[in-house]
Design a protein around this motif. Structure first.
Motif, mmCIF file in Angstrom:
data_model
loop_
_atom_site.group_PDB
_atom_site.id
_atom_site.type_symbol
_atom_site.label_atom_id
_atom_site.label_comp_id
_atom_site.label_asym_id
_atom_site.label_seq_id
_atom_site.Cartn_x
_atom_site.Cartn_y
_atom_site.Cartn_z
ATOM 1 N N LEU A 191 8.084 0.874 -9.112
ATOM 2 C CA LEU A 191 7.598 0.945 -10.495
ATOM 3 C C LEU A 191 6.521 2.027 -10.538
ATOM 4 O O LEU A 191 5.488 1.905 -9.870
ATOM 5 N N THR A 192 6.765 3.075 -11.289
ATOM 6 C CA THR A 192 5.856 4.233 -11.320
ATOM 7 C C THR A 192 4.409 3.834 -11.590
ATOM 8 O O THR A 192 4.135 3.071 -12.523
ATOM 9 N N ASN A 193 3.500 4.352 -10.757
ATOM 10 C CA ASN A 193 2.048 4.088 -10.878
ATOM 11 C C ASN A 193 1.717 2.597 -10.911
ATOM 12 O O ASN A 193 0.738 2.184 -11.543
ATOM 13 N N HIS A 194 2.534 1.784 -10.230
ATOM 14 C CA HIS A 194 2.327 0.339 -10.330
ATOM 15 C C HIS A 194 2.637 -0.386 -9.010
ATOM 16 O O HIS A 194 1.726 -0.860 -8.349
ATOM 17 N N GLY A 195 3.885 -0.453 -8.590
ATOM 18 C CA GLY A 195 4.199 -1.222 -7.383
ATOM 19 C C GLY A 195 5.693 -1.298 -7.134
ATOM 20 O O GLY A 195 6.415 -0.325 -7.367
ATOM 21 N N VAL A 196 6.152 -2.461 -6.706
ATOM 22 C CA VAL A 196 7.550 -2.625 -6.280
ATOM 23 C C VAL A 196 8.077 -3.957 -6.805
ATOM 24 O O VAL A 196 7.334 -4.942 -6.857
ATOM 25 N N VAL A 197 9.354 -4.002 -7.145
ATOM 26 C CA VAL A 197 10.013 -5.284 -7.406
ATOM 27 C C VAL A 197 11.276 -5.341 -6.551
ATOM 28 O O VAL A 197 11.981 -4.347 -6.406
ATOM 29 N N THR A 198 11.489 -6.506 -5.923
ATOM 30 C CA THR A 198 12.706 -6.705 -5.137
ATOM 31 C C THR A 198 13.330 -8.027 -5.566
ATOM 32 O O THR A 198 12.637 -8.913 -6.064
ATOM 33 N N PHE A 199 14.644 -8.167 -5.356
ATOM 34 C CA PHE A 199 15.281 -9.431 -5.679
ATOM 35 C C PHE A 199 16.344 -9.774 -4.648
ATOM 36 O O PHE A 199 16.759 -8.923 -3.853
ATOM 37 N N LEU A 248 0.791 -1.234 0.000
ATOM 38 C CA LEU A 248 0.000 0.000 0.000
ATOM 39 C C LEU A 248 0.826 1.289 0.000
ATOM 40 O O LEU A 248 0.664 2.145 -0.865
ATOM 41 N N TYR A 249 1.702 1.443 0.993
ATOM 42 C CA TYR A 249 2.419 2.718 1.140
ATOM 43 C C TYR A 249 3.466 2.896 0.037
ATOM 44 O O TYR A 249 3.587 3.978 -0.541
ATOM 45 N N ALA A 250 4.213 1.835 -0.253
ATOM 46 C CA ALA A 250 5.242 1.937 -1.304
ATOM 47 C C ALA A 250 4.580 2.221 -2.644
ATOM 48 O O ALA A 250 5.084 3.017 -3.447
ATOM 49 N N THR A 251 3.404 1.605 -2.891
ATOM 50 C CA THR A 251 2.706 1.848 -4.156
ATOM 51 C C THR A 251 2.156 3.272 -4.194
ATOM 52 O O THR A 251 2.102 3.895 -5.257
ATOM 53 N N ALA A 252 1.777 3.807 -3.015
ATOM 54 C CA ALA A 252 1.334 5.208 -2.968
ATOM 55 C C ALA A 252 2.493 6.131 -3.368
ATOM 56 O O ALA A 252 2.296 7.083 -4.136
ATOM 57 N N PHE A 253 3.707 5.837 -2.880
ATOM 58 C CA PHE A 253 4.866 6.644 -3.303
ATOM 59 C C PHE A 253 5.073 6.510 -4.812
ATOM 60 O O PHE A 253 5.330 7.494 -5.508
ATOM 61 N N ALA A 254 4.937 5.282 -5.326
ATOM 62 C CA ALA A 254 5.124 5.051 -6.768
ATOM 63 C C ALA A 254 4.049 5.790 -7.565
ATOM 64 O O ALA A 254 4.313 6.301 -8.653
#
Ligand SMILES: [Zn+2]
Length: 214
Positions: A135-143, A79-85
């Motif tokens: 990811l802008t207007n989308h979410g997060v990817v981690t590896f 939620l919060y990370a996607t809000a930043f994105a």
């Protein structure tokens, strides 16, 4: 943990034989069974009868191609990370020592239409410099080298996003100063053998330049 809704998000790992195992498209991540996993060749080909791999498989394959050290990729919409994105704000201030040591800065990749090759291209400026990307207007990817490590990074990204959001309500976050960062770097390298990466800002500039060109 509320990091995805409905059937969003996808997870993969790379086996020792190079085959990438990913979640099937359209499956709820809380109820993944063995039959919901699909084996994908590094080229992207899938043996028939296995079902459809995740729609973001191209992004996963790109990360594995570029980063031989990576063996797991997690993509979610916390939620919060996607809000930043969605606000198009990177989390690239040196704010929390644990995050600086374990991930570094968290850059914001240029907008890309989900499930298209644009997503992989948007990661290109950062993929060698960090293990977590918004990811802008989308979410997060981690590896990471293991599924656990990749997931821990997802948790840390969401944590720093929540902390940053709350700190802004309290008058604004105060990033570590250069000298505080220098001391943290010395302690991390000396005590834990962890090298802190500082060059993500360079990737951010590269991405901005690239997005101006397109
Ligand atoms: Zn997504």
């Amino acid at each position: 943990m509320g990091y995805v809704v409905a059937t969003d998000g996808n997870v993969s790992f790379r086996r020792r034989d190079g085959i990438i195992v990913t979640t099937r498209s359209g499956v709820r991540k809380e109820s993944v069974k063995e039959r919901d996993l699909v084996a994908v060749a590094p080229t992207g080909s899938v043996d028939p009868g296995q079902g459809k791999p995740s729609t973001e498989i191209g992004m996963h394959l790109f990360v594995y191609r570029e980063r031989p050290d990576v063996h797991a990729v997690v993509h979610a919409h916390p939620l919060y990370a996607t809000a930043f994105a969605a606000a198009r704000l990177a989390l690239d201030q040196p704010l929390l020592p644990e995050v600086i040591v374990t991930i570094g800065r968290i850059p914001l990749a240029a907008y890309a239409t989900p499930s298209t090759p644009e997503v992989a291209r948007s990661l290109a400026p950062f993929v060698h410099e960090t293990d977590a990307i918004l990811l802008t207007n989308h979410g997060v990817v981690t590896f990471g080298t293991t599924l656990e490590e990749a997931f821990h990074r997802m948790e840390r990204v969401e944590h720093v996003a929540r902390v940053t959001f709350l700190a802004r309500m309290l008058g604004g976050e105060k990033p570590l100063t250069k000298s505080e960062l220098k001391r943290l770097r010395a302690v991390s390298e000396h005590s834990y053998g962890v090298r802190i990466r500082h060059n993500v800002g360079g990737g951010q500039r590269k991405a901005r330049k690239a997005s101006r060109r397109t």
